[in-house]
Each structure stands twice: as C-alpha cells, then as structure tokens.
Design a protein around this motif. Structure first.
Motif, PDB file in Angstrom:
ATOM      1  N   PRO A  33       0.833  -1.202   0.000  1.00 38.82           N
ATOM      2  CA  PRO A  33       0.000   0.000   0.000  1.00 38.82           C
ATOM      3  C   PRO A  33       0.875   1.262   0.000  1.00 38.82           C
ATOM      4  O   PRO A  33       1.929   1.287   0.639  1.00 38.82           O
ATOM      5  N   VAL A  34       0.443   2.261  -0.743  1.00 37.82           N
ATOM      6  CA  VAL A  34       1.203   3.510  -0.844  1.00 37.82           C
ATOM      7  C   VAL A  34       0.279   4.696  -0.590  1.00 37.82           C
ATOM      8  O   VAL A  34      -0.900   4.661  -0.907  1.00 37.82           O
ATOM      9  N   GLY A  35       0.863   5.744  -0.013  1.00 37.52           N
ATOM     10  CA  GLY A  35       0.124   6.973   0.237  1.00 37.52           C
ATOM     11  C   GLY A  35       0.226   7.923  -0.945  1.00 37.52           C
ATOM     12  O   GLY A  35       1.048   7.750  -1.841  1.00 37.52           O
ATOM     13  N   VAL A  36      -0.607   8.946  -0.911  1.00 36.37           N
ATOM     14  CA  VAL A  36      -0.654   9.935  -1.984  1.00 36.37           C
ATOM     15  C   VAL A  36       0.703  10.610  -2.164  1.00 36.37           C
ATOM     16  O   VAL A  36       1.208  10.733  -3.285  1.00 36.37           O
ATOM     17  N   ARG A  37       1.309  11.049  -1.062  1.00 35.97           N
ATOM     18  CA  ARG A  37       2.607  11.748  -1.181  1.00 35.97           C
ATOM     19  C   ARG A  37       3.723  10.834  -1.682  1.00 35.97           C
ATOM     20  O   ARG A  37       4.613  11.273  -2.392  1.00 35.97           O
ATOM     21  N   TYR A  69      -5.906   3.527   6.587  1.00 34.24           N
ATOM     22  CA  TYR A  69      -4.895   4.567   6.803  1.00 34.24           C
ATOM     23  C   TYR A  69      -4.790   5.529   5.624  1.00 34.24           C
ATOM     24  O   TYR A  69      -3.912   6.384   5.586  1.00 34.24           O
ATOM     25  N   GLY A  70      -5.658   5.345   4.620  1.00 33.00           N
ATOM     26  CA  GLY A  70      -5.637   6.237   3.458  1.00 33.00           C
ATOM     27  C   GLY A  70      -4.621   5.840   2.401  1.00 33.00           C
ATOM     28  O   GLY A  70      -4.354   6.601   1.476  1.00 33.00           O
ATOM     29  N   ARG A  71      -4.050   4.641   2.530  1.00 38.16           N
ATOM     30  CA  ARG A  71      -3.087   4.163   1.539  1.00 38.16           C
ATOM     31  C   ARG A  71      -3.816   3.357   0.476  1.00 38.16           C
ATOM     32  O   ARG A  71      -4.791   2.664   0.768  1.00 38.16           O
ATOM     33  N   TYR A  72      -3.314   3.435  -0.727  1.00 34.75           N
ATOM     34  CA  TYR A  72      -3.937   2.738  -1.859  1.00 34.75           C
ATOM     35  C   TYR A  72      -3.173   1.450  -2.160  1.00 34.75           C
ATOM     36  O   TYR A  72      -1.959   1.403  -2.030  1.00 34.75           O
ATOM     37  N   TYR A  73      -3.919   0.435  -2.560  1.00 37.52           N
ATOM     38  CA  TYR A  73      -3.304  -0.840  -2.916  1.00 37.52           C
ATOM     39  C   TYR A  73      -4.045  -1.449  -4.093  1.00 37.52           C
ATOM     40  O   TYR A  73      -5.223  -1.180  -4.322  1.00 37.52           O
TER      41      TYR A  73
END
Length: 81
Positions: A33-37, A69-73
């Motif tokens: 999972p990765v965050g926007v930033r 947590y707002g992370r995308y996967y």
C-alpha cells in the motif's frame, strides 16, 4: 469471457493512459500500500492533489482500493495494450 467483462476491460483500457497508467504501474511495482505523497514523490508529480486525482480514478475503475490509513493498494491486475 462474457460481454460485460469485455466491455469493462475496454473501458479500463480507454481510461488507463498517461499519468494514470504510470500511477498504476507504480502501485504494481510497489507491491505494498502507498500513500498519496509517496506516489507524488516517486513519480515526480507536481502536487499531492494531482496524485490523488489519478489514484481516485484507478479506484473508480476498481483497480485499486484504499485502506483505513488512506493508503492505496492494487486489487486487480490487468494487461493494457
């Protein structure tokens, strides 16, 4: 493969280009999972809002989802081209 699935894949292929395609590849390569930033910095995108726009576009296509947590996967791998 049914007609509905073929139509969905055609829609994904039509939408998955430019920066959205780079964001998709980034998620595919990341494997986590990765965050926007993180996406913004990793791809050199001008602002977090631009990165967020492309992540949300992928979410609408049901290729990615967002965790608590707002992370995308990635939820689905597709072949484009």
């Amino acid at each position: 493969m049914g007609a509905a699935e073929q139509n969905r894949l055609r829609e994904i292929e039509a939408q998955l280009k430019g920066k959205s395609l780079y964001v998709y590849w980034y998620l595919l390569k990341s494997g986590n999972p990765v965050g926007v930033r993180e996406v913004q910095r990793g791809l050199g995108i001008s602002s977090p809002s631009v990165a967020s726009h492309h992540l949300e576009k992928l979410k609408e296509l049901k290729l990615v989802d967002k965790d608590a947590y707002g992370r995308y996967y990635l939820v689905e791998k597709v072949e484009v081209g």
